[in-house]
Design an enzyme around this catalytic site. Structure first.
Site, mmCIF file in Angstrom:
data_model
loop_
_atom_site.group_PDB
_atom_site.id
_atom_site.type_symbol
_atom_site.label_atom_id
_atom_site.label_comp_id
_atom_site.label_asym_id
_atom_site.label_seq_id
_atom_site.Cartn_x
_atom_site.Cartn_y
_atom_site.Cartn_z
ATOM 1 N N THR A 211 41.525 112.745 0.903
ATOM 2 C CA THR A 211 41.237 113.726 1.956
ATOM 3 C C THR A 211 40.582 115.001 1.438
ATOM 4 O OG1 THR A 211 42.398 115.332 3.376
ATOM 5 C CG2 THR A 211 43.702 114.325 1.666
ATOM 6 N N GLU B 2 41.586 117.738 2.161
ATOM 7 C CA GLU B 2 42.681 118.675 1.875
ATOM 8 C C GLU B 2 42.915 118.827 0.373
ATOM 9 O OE1 GLU B 2 44.948 120.640 4.020
ATOM 10 O OE2 GLU B 2 43.058 120.386 5.077
ATOM 11 N N LYS C 166 48.763 113.875 -1.752
ATOM 12 C CA LYS C 166 47.528 113.089 -1.760
ATOM 13 C C LYS C 166 46.797 113.229 -3.102
ATOM 14 C CE LYS C 166 46.971 111.149 2.452
ATOM 15 N NZ LYS C 166 46.528 109.780 2.734
ATOM 16 N N TYR D 224 51.340 118.118 1.709
ATOM 17 C CA TYR D 224 50.502 116.955 2.039
ATOM 18 C C TYR D 224 49.363 116.824 1.024
ATOM 19 C CZ TYR D 224 46.764 114.373 4.479
ATOM 20 O OH TYR D 224 45.764 113.501 4.792
HETATM 21 P P1 NDP Z 1 47.512 108.912 11.752
HETATM 22 O O1 NDP Z 1 48.528 109.983 11.611
HETATM 23 O O2 NDP Z 1 46.868 108.690 13.077
HETATM 24 O O3 NDP Z 1 48.149 107.512 11.285
HETATM 25 C C1 NDP Z 1 49.030 107.436 10.195
HETATM 26 C C2 NDP Z 1 49.537 106.029 10.072
HETATM 27 O O4 NDP Z 1 50.459 105.942 8.978
HETATM 28 C C3 NDP Z 1 50.306 105.524 11.310
HETATM 29 O O5 NDP Z 1 50.015 104.178 11.497
HETATM 30 C C4 NDP Z 1 51.749 105.704 10.878
HETATM 31 O O6 NDP Z 1 52.650 104.846 11.558
HETATM 32 C C5 NDP Z 1 51.636 105.301 9.416
HETATM 33 N N1 NDP Z 1 52.775 105.725 8.616
HETATM 34 C C6 NDP Z 1 53.395 106.933 8.601
HETATM 35 N N2 NDP Z 1 54.417 106.927 7.751
HETATM 36 C C7 NDP Z 1 54.476 105.680 7.213
HETATM 37 C C8 NDP Z 1 55.353 105.034 6.297
HETATM 38 N N3 NDP Z 1 56.397 105.671 5.770
HETATM 39 N N4 NDP Z 1 55.115 103.751 5.977
HETATM 40 C C9 NDP Z 1 54.068 103.086 6.540
HETATM 41 N N5 NDP Z 1 53.218 103.626 7.427
HETATM 42 C C10 NDP Z 1 53.422 104.916 7.760
HETATM 43 O O7 NDP Z 1 46.394 109.183 10.640
HETATM 44 P P2 NDP Z 1 44.823 108.890 10.685
HETATM 45 O O8 NDP Z 1 44.589 107.559 11.230
HETATM 46 O O9 NDP Z 1 44.135 110.076 11.256
HETATM 47 O O10 NDP Z 1 44.484 108.918 9.121
HETATM 48 C C11 NDP Z 1 44.585 107.736 8.327
HETATM 49 C C12 NDP Z 1 44.737 108.122 6.868
HETATM 50 O O11 NDP Z 1 43.620 108.884 6.452
HETATM 51 C C13 NDP Z 1 45.960 108.973 6.568
HETATM 52 O O12 NDP Z 1 46.423 108.586 5.284
HETATM 53 C C14 NDP Z 1 45.430 110.398 6.526
HETATM 54 O O13 NDP Z 1 46.241 111.177 5.682
HETATM 55 C C15 NDP Z 1 44.049 110.144 5.943
HETATM 56 N N6 NDP Z 1 43.014 111.085 6.331
HETATM 57 C C16 NDP Z 1 42.747 111.320 7.657
HETATM 58 C C17 NDP Z 1 41.696 112.132 8.032
HETATM 59 C C18 NDP Z 1 41.394 112.414 9.466
HETATM 60 O O14 NDP Z 1 40.628 113.358 9.737
HETATM 61 N N7 NDP Z 1 41.893 111.620 10.405
HETATM 62 C C19 NDP Z 1 40.824 112.764 7.003
HETATM 63 C C20 NDP Z 1 41.184 112.414 5.654
HETATM 64 C C21 NDP Z 1 42.222 111.602 5.338
HETATM 65 P P3 NDP Z 1 53.318 105.269 12.983
HETATM 66 O O15 NDP Z 1 52.278 104.970 14.024
HETATM 67 O O16 NDP Z 1 54.507 104.409 13.056
HETATM 68 O O17 NDP Z 1 53.616 106.743 12.889
HETATM 69 P P1 GDR Z 2 44.024 119.441 9.203
HETATM 70 O O1 GDR Z 2 43.966 119.175 10.774
HETATM 71 O O2 GDR Z 2 45.134 120.331 8.810
HETATM 72 O O3 GDR Z 2 42.639 119.868 8.806
HETATM 73 O O4 GDR Z 2 44.349 117.976 8.644
HETATM 74 P P2 GDR Z 2 44.557 119.972 12.016
HETATM 75 O O5 GDR Z 2 43.772 119.500 13.182
HETATM 76 O O6 GDR Z 2 46.046 119.869 12.091
HETATM 77 O O7 GDR Z 2 44.196 121.516 11.687
HETATM 78 C C1 GDR Z 2 42.869 121.964 11.519
HETATM 79 C C2 GDR Z 2 42.848 123.490 11.450
HETATM 80 O O8 GDR Z 2 43.163 124.025 12.744
HETATM 81 C C3 GDR Z 2 44.074 125.112 12.573
HETATM 82 N N1 GDR Z 2 44.843 125.286 13.812
HETATM 83 C C4 GDR Z 2 45.723 124.418 14.324
HETATM 84 N N2 GDR Z 2 46.110 123.182 13.904
HETATM 85 C C5 GDR Z 2 47.002 122.523 14.682
HETATM 86 N N3 GDR Z 2 47.381 121.271 14.318
HETATM 87 N N4 GDR Z 2 47.559 123.074 15.813
HETATM 88 C C6 GDR Z 2 47.202 124.321 16.242
HETATM 89 O O9 GDR Z 2 47.706 124.790 17.255
HETATM 90 C C7 GDR Z 2 46.239 125.020 15.476
HETATM 91 N N5 GDR Z 2 45.650 126.221 15.613
HETATM 92 C C8 GDR Z 2 44.812 126.373 14.606
HETATM 93 C C9 GDR Z 2 44.925 124.694 11.377
HETATM 94 O O10 GDR Z 2 45.594 125.838 10.840
HETATM 95 C C10 GDR Z 2 43.859 124.090 10.479
HETATM 96 O O11 GDR Z 2 43.257 125.102 9.730
HETATM 97 C C11 GDR Z 2 43.689 116.824 9.178
HETATM 98 C C12 GDR Z 2 44.650 115.648 9.063
HETATM 99 O O12 GDR Z 2 44.099 114.546 9.729
HETATM 100 C C13 GDR Z 2 44.884 115.285 7.610
HETATM 101 O O13 GDR Z 2 45.650 114.082 7.539
HETATM 102 C C14 GDR Z 2 43.533 115.069 6.929
HETATM 103 O O14 GDR Z 2 43.727 114.771 5.573
HETATM 104 C C15 GDR Z 2 42.668 116.312 7.083
HETATM 105 O O15 GDR Z 2 42.499 116.579 8.469
HETATM 106 C C16 GDR Z 2 41.296 116.109 6.481
#
Ligand code: NDP
Ligand code: GDR
Length: 440
Positions: free
Chosen positions: A161, A163, A189, A185
């Site tokens: 990520t 992050e 990662k 987090y």
């Molecule tokens: P989500 O939060 O939508 O999905 C996370 C998934 O992980 C769900 O299926 C969840 O299951 C599962 N999970 C959580 N805990 C466990 C566990 N203990 N064992 C097995 N499975 C588990 O994430 P995204 O789809 O958005 O992201 C996918 C991956 O990519 C994540 O690893 C995230 O950190 C990473 N990522 C995401 C980005 C983004 O912008 N979306 C950017 C960069 C990286 P359940 O449905 O049961 O909760």
């Molecule tokens: P992020 O996503 O932390 O980048 O992680 P998120 O959408 O939670 O926050 C993005 C930015 O918005 C600011 N923010 C808020 N965030 C949330 N959730 N709720 C609020 O009310 C709010 N107001 C402002 C946050 O402070 C932050 O700066 C996501 C996840 O999908 C990770 O798993 C992944 O790795 C990274 O993106 C890339």
């Protein structure tokens, strides 16, 4: 027969693995996805099924329904004549025995580790658990692959990520930028990232990190900022909610999106290729062309509702990024890649543009936690800042450079920031309206 005292004997290794190479093993097209129920897991499953894979997914046992994003892909073996190609297994990244068992049963050619406690703010409250799942969970999967004797055959994708960059060291981040995570987090990662590199270098595993910047869609979890905004805008526009409460409005992210355009191009390409086919046939025989034409019309009419549903329901959103994940694993050698949109925008901008889509223009008044967003026409306060959504340490800005993926993998995101917002707002307005009508 095995010599039980023999050095190197692996009781978990399936018999008959020795004849395979990584390339012949890949042709089996069997994928295993952890995190299949999440945003990316569901899109990746669609993509891999389309590409002819059998897709196995790890799901967690939950007291409430957690497979809603996969509902449209599920085929009940009791109801359907042909067995589905998506198979779900109960499991958890905290349970090594279970991971070894699943991998030994599935014998995957590709593993996508998307499972994670993925919420940055929550990771401050559940730091140990996040480390266990996101950090050690990755190690458990990598070790399970070795335990099953598949380390020279499987291709492994790690959901790394942006992050990792955290307190950014350069204005634009790429594969060479130093890491400085700012949350439990991000730190978890980081551990996973280096484990992947270490297992690649130590055991010759085909293990890759995809360093993905934020990517969103209507399937995005509701507590991430984009979806929180688009849902609130939908509710406010329908008079179901008065105001949204937000954290840091000045944080900037590199938000990416899906492949509406490429699906359209793909559909056009299919039609053009059928027409070319007909043209070539017309040079050979008239009856043949008539029968082909009839068949084409049948297929076209049958598939029309599906195509229309796909186009209008925006099924393929966020597929840019899952297509990128797949491409990372198809490359000839294992490497790490950044996938990003190459643009950066603030949370404030995301809010303004989301409101604009439902016809509300905002004026910002006040400063810091006192700041409010006012609907210029009605004078109502529709945005307030609440300290509770701020993080102990913030990632102020992310801005990705994915030129390596563009050059080597031919990957590029296709949908603009404005289209992303429109797509998400419209989907949330539609579902909020549907719920209104449902209640009435
Ligand atoms: P989500 O939060 O939508 O999905 C996370 C998934 O992980 C769900 O299926 C969840 O299951 C599962 N999970 C959580 N805990 C466990 C566990 N203990 N064992 C097995 N499975 C588990 O994430 P995204 O789809 O958005 O992201 C996918 C991956 O990519 C994540 O690893 C995230 O950190 C990473 N990522 C995401 C980005 C983004 O912008 N979306 C950017 C960069 C990286 P359940 O449905 O049961 O909760
Ligand atoms: P992020 O996503 O932390 O980048 O992680 P998120 O959408 O939670 O926050 C993005 C930015 O918005 C600011 N923010 C808020 N965030 C949330 N959730 N709720 C609020 O009310 C709010 N107001 C402002 C946050 O402070 C932050 O700066 C996501 C996840 O999908 C990770 O798993 C992944 O790795 C990274 O993106 C890339």
């Amino acid at each position: 027969t095995h010599n039980l005292d023999g050095v190197g004997w692996n009781p978990f290794k399936a018999p008959g693995l020795d004849g395979w190479t990584r390339d012949t093993w890949a042709k089996r097209k069997v994928a295993l996805i952890s995190g299949i129920t999440g945003q990316d897991g569901s899109y990746l499953t669609e993509l891999l099924l389309d590409k002819g894979y059998t897709v196995h997914g790890i799901i967690r046992r939950s007291s409430s329904f957690n497979t809603s994003r996969l509902h449209h892909l599920y085929q009940d073996s009791h109801q359907s004549a042909c067995p589905g190609r998506m198979i779900l297994h109960y499991g958890d990244l905290t349970d090594s025995t279970n991971l070894v068992y699943i991998i030994s049963q599935v014998q995957p050619s590709e593993i996508y580790n998307l499972g994670a406690q993925s919420h940055v703010k929550v990771s401050f409250e559940m730091a140990e658990y996040t480390g266990d799942v996101d950090g050690l969970g990755t190690l458990r999967l990598l070790d399970a692959i070795r335990t099953c004797g598949l380390e020279k055959l499987v291709r492994f994708y790690q959901a790394s990520t942006s992050e990792l960059y955290g307190k950014v060291q350069t204005p634009i981040q790429n594969e060479q930028t130093p890491f400085y995570p700012r949350s439990p987090y991000g730190v978890a990662k980081l551990y996973a990232y280096w484990m992947v590199v270490n297992y690649r270098e130590s055991y010759g595993m085909f293990a890759c990190n995809g360093i993905l910047f934020n990517h969103e869609s209507p399937r995005r979890g509701r507590t991430f900022v984009t979806r929180k905004i688009t849902r609130a805008v939908a509710e406010i526009s329908l008079g179901k909610q008065e105001c949204m409460y937000m954290g840091n409005l000045d944080a900037k992210r590199d938000w990416g999106h899906g492949t509406f355009i490429s699906l359209l191009l793909y559909t056009i390409f299919l039609d053009v290729s059928v027409l070319l086919d007909l043209f070539v046939l017309s040079l050979i025989s008239l009856p043949l062309i008539l029968s082909r034409l009839a068949k084409f019309l049948c297929v076209f009419l049958n598939s029309l509702p599906g195509v229309l549903v796909k186009l209008t329901m925006s099924v393929p959103l966020a597929r840019d990024y899952v297509e990128g994940m797949w491409r990372v694993l198809q490359y000839r050698d294992p490497q790490d890649f950044v996938l990003a949109s190459g643009e950066t925008h603030s949370v404030r901008e995301f809010i303004e543009k989301s409101f604009a889509i439902v016809g509300i223009s905002l004026r910002w008044l006040g400063k810091g936690v006192e700041e409010i967003g006012v609907d210029i026409k009605s004078g109502h306060v529709v945005v307030r800042v609440d300290q509770k959504y701020f993080r102990p340490a913030e990632v102020e800005i992310l801005h990705g450079d994915c030129s390596k993926a563009e050059t080597i993998l031919g990957w590029k995101r296709t949908v603009t920031f404005d289209d992303l917002i429109r797509e998400m707002v419209e989907a949330d307005v539609a579902s909020a309206k549907y719920l209104v009508e449902d209640h009435n």
